[in-house]
Structure formats: C-alpha cells, structure tokens
Design an enzyme around this catalytic site. Structure first.
Site, mmCIF file in Angstrom:
data_model
loop_
_atom_site.group_PDB
_atom_site.id
_atom_site.type_symbol
_atom_site.label_atom_id
_atom_site.label_comp_id
_atom_site.label_asym_id
_atom_site.label_seq_id
_atom_site.Cartn_x
_atom_site.Cartn_y
_atom_site.Cartn_z
ATOM 1 C CB SER A 9 65.497 48.332 17.357
ATOM 2 O OG SER A 9 66.393 47.842 16.377
ATOM 3 N N GLY A 12 70.914 53.224 19.386
ATOM 4 C CA GLY A 12 70.650 54.488 18.698
ATOM 5 C C GLY A 12 69.325 55.091 19.078
ATOM 6 C CE1 TYR A 190 81.153 45.673 16.034
ATOM 7 C CE2 TYR A 190 82.306 44.797 17.946
ATOM 8 C CZ TYR A 190 81.341 45.618 17.408
ATOM 9 O OH TYR A 190 80.569 46.401 18.232
#
Length: 329
Positions: A9, A12, A190
């Site tokens: 999903s 990608g 992140y």
C-alpha cells in the site's frame, strides 16, 4: 532497472503502478523487508500490467546485514541500475503535540503547522540491533549504505543513473544537530532524519555527478497511508477527512492519496538530471479541485554542514561494517 522500496500500500505501490503506466518496458525490482508483501505487490502490479518485468529482493533498511545481503544479490543479478527510489521510512510511536497546535491557533501559525507538521509531531525512538537509533538507521543510514554498496551499478554507465530520495516538508534544520545526528536526545527523530536526507543528497551530487550519478529529493505531501493512520485512531481520521479535503483549497501539499503523493517521483522519472537543481526539493502538490502538479522549492540546507555530515556518515559506515566482513566483497 528501476529499484524501489515498496509495500502492498501507500506511495510505494502507487509509484510502481505509475512507473509501469509511463513505460511498460522497464524492469522493476521491488525491495521490501517482508517477502509475502513484496510478492503480493508484484501480483497486484501484474494484474494490471501482465507483461511487465517485475522482480523482488528482500531487504530491511533498518538492518545492516540485510542491506549487505540484498546489495550482494543485486550485484549478482544486474549489471546496472538506472533509477533507485529510496522510499522506505518509519515514524515509531508518533504523538500529536496538542499544546503546540493550540499555540499555533493563537499565533496565527496553525495552517503553516498543519502543512509542515512543524512542532506538531513527537516520536519515541530506540536503538536497533546494530546499536543505531532506529529512525536514523531506517530512514537514512540504511539507504546510504545501500547506495554505497550499489555504487558499481550506478556509476560509469552509458546513461546517467538516478537516486530519488523521499524527504518531507517536515525536514527542518532546527530538528537536526551535527553533534547528535542520530537524534538520540531529541523528540523529532523523523524530522531530523529527513533533514539529514536532504544534506546527503546535496553532497552525493557534488561527489558523484561527474561519474554519472544524480540525486534528487521529493516530498509526497500529506498522504493517508499506514504511517499517517498510526498518528491518530482511524475513527478520528474519518471524522477529520471532510475538513482535510477543505484544507486542500488552502494547503496544496495535502495530496491525501498515494497516487497524488507519487506525482513528484514520476515527474522526475521524465526529467534530464543534468538540468535539475541539486539544491531544490520537488514537492507533490494537489489543487483544491484535484489537479496534481510539482512545485520546486529551494532547500534550506547549509552546504558546509552537508559536507561535515557526509564525513560523519563515512566514519559511521567504517565503524559499523567492521563486524560484517563476511558480507563485504
């Protein structure tokens, strides 16, 4: 050959579908840490592109031994790589900073915070099996080691080869520190890893353009994916979705769907790398009426810091690969 980190999903898979639609003659190699998911992705792609050349390779970007095994396998299977899409990423245990959101509302910066996630998200990081911070290792260092190990397939080819890194509008200098580049002491791992991605791409262009390797970074915008759904409970996202569609009239980076999020990745597929600016990040954007387009934006990176960070990456590479001599050629 086009190598892309993918899953069943998200951006990608959408990227793989769109690349095959652009050119069904390409050989697409899907890199994924889960063999079953990579095979499922391959089956989904073959259902709509039955004549496509699609292979898979198992690799966990957060595990150095896995990266070295995958790189060795790829060197045995292929003579060159034309494109490498570096799309794997994690954001473990994300938490919304509601205090920061409230402050943004009071100061008139809420829309900016919602479009960049600046100060909105915090994460709890941890060490992985290699003794590295997990987010840094998966989002950047693992990709860096993979590129280094595949350099023979990327450099010196008849045509230029390309690296396409998935960065973020959340890549902020304020979250990154050279003295703590793995972000062991902060709560925005992140953001730090994505800023480190931007720095790495800039230096790779300086080092390797003359060998025929070009690097670019993209931002897919805010895409509803497994990573995004991990931030809030699903029922809250369902309640927020109508508001998010409205916000898109004011915030073009709310791409929302994986197909839209892959716009910049696919756009770069069609560009001549020699004509691109190495200091620009290419953002996937979607208008309020759903039109997709790409917006180039100058990156806020210090080139001297980028060089120093690259040297630290090389030092870390030497230190961490010492125990994997049996997997090195």
């Amino acid at each position: 050959l086009y190598l892309t980190s993918s899953r069943y999903s998200g951006v990608g898979l959408a990227l793989c579908q769109r690349l095959l639609t652009e050119d069904g003659r390409i050989h697409l190699c899907i890199a994924c840490r889960n063999v079953q998911k990579s095979e499922a992705t391959r089956d989904v792609l073959l259902a709509t592109h039955p004549t496509a050349q699609i292979s898979t390779v198992e690799v966990d970007l957060g595990n150095l031994a896995s990266i070295l095994r995958a790189a060795r396998e790829l060197r045995c299977r292929f003579q060159r790589l034309d494109f490498v899409y570096l799309n794997a990423g994690i954001m473990p245990n994300p938490h919304v900073n509601f205090k920061a959101l409230w402050h943004g509302l009071l100061t008139g910066r809420l829309l900016h915070m919602l479009t960049t996630a600046e100060g909105v998200m915090t994460q709890k990081d941890r060490l992985n099996g290699d003794g590295l911070q997990e987010v840094f290792a998966t989002n950047l260092f693992g990709h860096f080691i993979l590129v280094r190990q595949l350099q023979a397939l990327l450099c010196g080819n008849e045509k230029p080869s390309r690296l396409i890194w998935t960065s973020s509008s959340n890549a902020r200098e304020s979250a990154f520190s050279l003295s703590d580049y793995q972000h062991a002491k902060g709560q925005e791992s992140y953001s730090s890893s994505k800023y480190a991605t931007d720095l790495t791409s800039v230096v790779l262009n300086r080092k390797l353009n003359d060998q025929g390797l070009y690097s670019s970074v993209v931002c897919p915008g805010l895409v509803m994916s497994n990573m995004t759904y991990g931030i809030l409970p699903v029922f809250l996202w369902k309640l927020l979705m109508p508001i998010m569609w409205l916000i898109r009239f004011f915030a073009k980076t709310y791409t929302l769907t994986p197909h839209n999020g892959a716009e910049a990745h696919v756009w770069l597929f069609k560009q001549k790398p020699e004509c691109l600016d190495s200091l620009v990040k290419y953002h996937s954007c979607t208008s309020g009426l759903g039109k997709c387009y790409v917006e180039p934006r100058k990156m806020d990176v210090d080139e001297e810091t980028a060089e120093k960070f690259y040297e630290k990456l090389l030092e870390l590479e030497e230190q961490t690969l010492e125990k994997y001599s049996d997997l090195l050629d």
